[in-house]
Scaffold this motif. Structure first.
Motif, PDB file in Angstrom:
ATOM      1  N   LEU A 313     -25.271  10.819 -33.462  1.00 12.61           N
ATOM      2  CA  LEU A 313     -24.745   9.716 -35.122  1.00 12.61           C
ATOM      3  C   LEU A 313     -23.310  10.601 -35.445  1.00 12.61           C
ATOM      4  O   LEU A 313     -22.864  10.505 -36.721  1.00 12.61           O
ATOM      5  N   GLN A 314     -24.523  12.555 -35.724  1.00 18.27           N
ATOM      6  CA  GLN A 314     -22.882  12.651 -36.058  1.00 18.27           C
ATOM      7  C   GLN A 314     -22.197  12.873 -36.303  1.00 18.27           C
ATOM      8  O   GLN A 314     -20.808  13.101 -35.967  1.00 18.27           O
ATOM      9  N   LEU A 315     -21.948  13.001 -34.481  1.00 19.72           N
ATOM     10  CA  LEU A 315     -20.327  13.447 -33.533  1.00 19.72           C
ATOM     11  C   LEU A 315     -19.554  12.180 -34.023  1.00 19.72           C
ATOM     12  O   LEU A 315     -18.582  11.899 -34.065  1.00 19.72           O
ATOM     13  N   GLN A 316     -20.672  11.223 -34.083  1.00 24.01           N
ATOM     14  CA  GLN A 316     -19.953   9.580 -33.736  1.00 24.01           C
ATOM     15  C   GLN A 316     -19.004   9.933 -35.329  1.00 24.01           C
ATOM     16  O   GLN A 316     -17.953   9.532 -35.415  1.00 24.01           O
ATOM     17  N   ARG A 317     -19.637   9.838 -36.524  1.00 27.61           N
ATOM     18  CA  ARG A 317     -18.903   9.855 -37.681  1.00 27.61           C
ATOM     19  C   ARG A 317     -18.256  10.997 -37.974  1.00 27.61           C
ATOM     20  O   ARG A 317     -16.751  10.632 -38.909  1.00 27.61           O
ATOM     21  N   ASP A 318     -18.472  12.260 -37.247  1.00 26.67           N
ATOM     22  CA  ASP A 318     -16.547  13.070 -37.202  1.00 26.67           C
ATOM     23  C   ASP A 318     -15.508  12.362 -36.144  1.00 26.67           C
ATOM     24  O   ASP A 318     -14.251  12.475 -36.888  1.00 26.67           O
ATOM     25  N   ILE A 319     -16.098  11.415 -35.362  1.00 24.95           N
ATOM     26  CA  ILE A 319     -15.081  11.441 -34.810  1.00 24.95           C
ATOM     27  C   ILE A 319     -14.147  10.279 -34.830  1.00 24.95           C
ATOM     28  O   ILE A 319     -13.219   9.856 -35.342  1.00 24.95           O
ATOM     29  N   ASN A 320     -14.934   9.139 -35.907  1.00 24.41           N
ATOM     30  CA  ASN A 320     -14.432   8.040 -36.363  1.00 24.41           C
ATOM     31  C   ASN A 320     -13.161   8.734 -37.908  1.00 24.41           C
ATOM     32  O   ASN A 320     -12.987   7.927 -38.552  1.00 24.41           O
ATOM     33  N   ASP A 321     -14.068   9.747 -38.141  1.00 22.39           N
ATOM     34  CA  ASP A 321     -12.961  10.265 -39.587  1.00 22.39           C
ATOM     35  C   ASP A 321     -12.235  11.657 -39.111  1.00 22.39           C
ATOM     36  O   ASP A 321     -11.720  11.724 -40.204  1.00 22.39           O
TER      37      ASP A 321
END
Length: 479
Positions: A313-321
């Motif tokens: 989930l943290q990696l997903q947020r980083d990629i989306n941002d």
């Protein structure tokens, strides 16, 4: 027990009308169970397509769209992800492996996927199964191609055959890259997923066939390198001119005499070489390019496996941002559930249609039993005369209705499994949908019980009429 035996004998005595009634119920129930099997099979086929992948990453857009074109080969991608951005995330500490995909081309209606050896190492389907080869090897050279099982079977390709890729995703593309054909080096084993209907090439091969005029694009630093080389060449020429000028006059005559025959021999040799060498058409050909000479510039999407699933989930947020490039990461399971929610209305509609068809079949049974009472007046009267009370008559007709409904439902179930056994491979080959043959589950048993219960309740309608019929009504002669 006596009433049940009597009910079965009564139905056997009216074999033709009984067969028609059972057949109509069987077909309607088969439709209901068939819709349920197709629905479950479709969900399982979609779910089994990809396994053990934590994230799917692509350019910003729709979640379902990214899932469809990356995993299921449906729809068209909008934008690509630069190679620099892909490498940045591939080397992220939380990322264990990636599988890059490059899309946008096809061959005779089948999608061409550019990828690398990580596809064969890390791609998983149906609970963790690995990609296997039925024959040959994986594509590793620049113009190698590995075919899905369905592609090889439908197009009748074999090892060593050459194919040309077309720009575009339909039967009719925009440009066919005939000058750079691919050679079949492997055929994948059957997976019953969209992998079977895809063609796999290297990322470098996908890049090379899109070179304009068949030549590699000039890199940004190539121009500066040419300028430096040209300047150095001019300096060398100037130095050589200064050194050679004083000696030029003294040796001019001797050089002319010595060089003349040599020039004649050299010119003749050069002419022979030029005649033997093929004309350069300005295009790069498949045999002239090495895989090391090709620089991949972009990918369409890529799959990600994390070192620790708690970081997903943290990696997903980083990629989306990610600020350098518009990108998005989706969880395959979440995207799939979102897709099923969108298709839920269609599934409900199909179920309702099938349920109404079953009700029509049961109503046909009710009409058959009700109208037959007029022909069975004497039968009912004789039963009453030998001692059968009104309750026995009601039980007889209700049991007949239950037997008809149960026989129709079981026959419908047999029809569904017979069709699945006969047509499973055909449906998979034509539609790409694998419908597993599985024993009846809770839903099938629930529907079977519902049909039998409905038949039981409908049996009370003719039974109530027979209950109210007086004994003398059946014995009286009607003219």
């Amino acid at each position: 027990m006596l009433v049940l035996d009597l009910a079965l004998k009564s139905l056997r005595n009216r074999a033709f009308s009984t067969s028609l009634t059972v057949g109509s119920i069987a077909l309607s129930f088969a439709l209901l169970i068939g819709v349920e099997n197709v629905r479950v099979g479709m969900r399982q086929s979609f779910s089994n397509t990809i396994s053990q992948t934590d994230l799917i990453v692509g350019t910003k857009g729709g979640t379902i769209q990214l899932l469809l074109y990356s995993v299921f080969g449906m729809g068209a991608p909008t934008e690509n992800v630069s190679w620099e951005a892909y490498r940045q995330w591939a080397e992220h500490p939380a990322v264990e492996w990636t599988i890059p995909y490059s899309l946008g081309d096809s061959h005779r209606g089948f999608r061409v996927v550019g990828t690398n050896e990580d596809f064969y190492r890390h791609y998983r389907y149906r609970g963790g199964q690995e990609i296997a080869l039925a024959e040959g090897r994986a594509n590793t050279d620049l113009f190698d191609v590995t075919l899905g099982a369905d592609v090889a079977a439908e197009l009748n390709y074999a090892m060593g055959d050459e194919i040309s890729v077309t720009h575009g995703l339909g039967e009719i593309g925009f440009v066919t890259h005939d000058h750079m054909p691919f050679t079949v080096v492997g055929i994948l084993d059957k997976t019953f997923t969209p992998v079977d209907r895809a063609i796999y090439v290297t990322l470098e091969g996908m890049e090379a066939i899109h070179w304009e005029d068949g030549a590699p694009p000039a890199s940004d630093d190539g121009h500066a390198h040419d300028e430096e080389a040209e300047a150095a060449h001019d300096e060398d020429d100037h130095a050589h001119d200064e050194e050679d000028e004083p000696a030029h006059d003294e040796d001019d005559h001797s050089h002319d005499e010595e060089d003349e025959p040599v020039h004649d021999e050299d010119d003749h040799a050069h002419d022979d070489e030029a005649e033997a060498a093929p004309a350069d058409d300005g295009h790069a050909h498949a045999g002239d390019i090495a895989i090391e000479d090709v620089e991949v510039r972009q990918v369409t999407s890529f799959f990600v496996g994390t070192t620790d699933r708690r970081d997903v989930l943290q990696l997903q947020r980083d990629i989306n941002d990610f600020e350098d490039e518009p990108m998005m990461a989706v969880l395959p399971g979440v995207a799939l559930n979102e897709m099923w929610q969108g298709l839920g209305y269609a599934e409900t509609g199909l179920r309702l249609v099938a349920i109404f068809v079953v009700l029509v079949g049961l109503l046909g049974m009710l009409v058959s039993l009700y109208t037959s009472l007029n022909e069975r007046r004497r039968e009912m009267a004789i039963l009453r005369a030998v001692g059968a009370g009104p309750n026995r008559i009601v039980a007889l007709l209700v049991l007949e209705s239950v037997c008809l409904a149960a026989a129709g439902a079981l026959a419908g179930l047999a029809v569904v499994y017979g069709l699945l056994a006969a047509g499973q491979s055909v449906v998979e080959a034509q539609v790409g949908l694998f419908i597993p043959i599985r024993p009846p589950g809770p839903i099938e048993l629930l529907l079977l019980g519902a049909v039998v219960t409905a038949g039981f309740l409908m049996g009370f309608v003719p039974a109530f009429k027979a209950y109210r019929t007086a004994l003398h009504d059946g014995l009286a002669v009607r003219v």
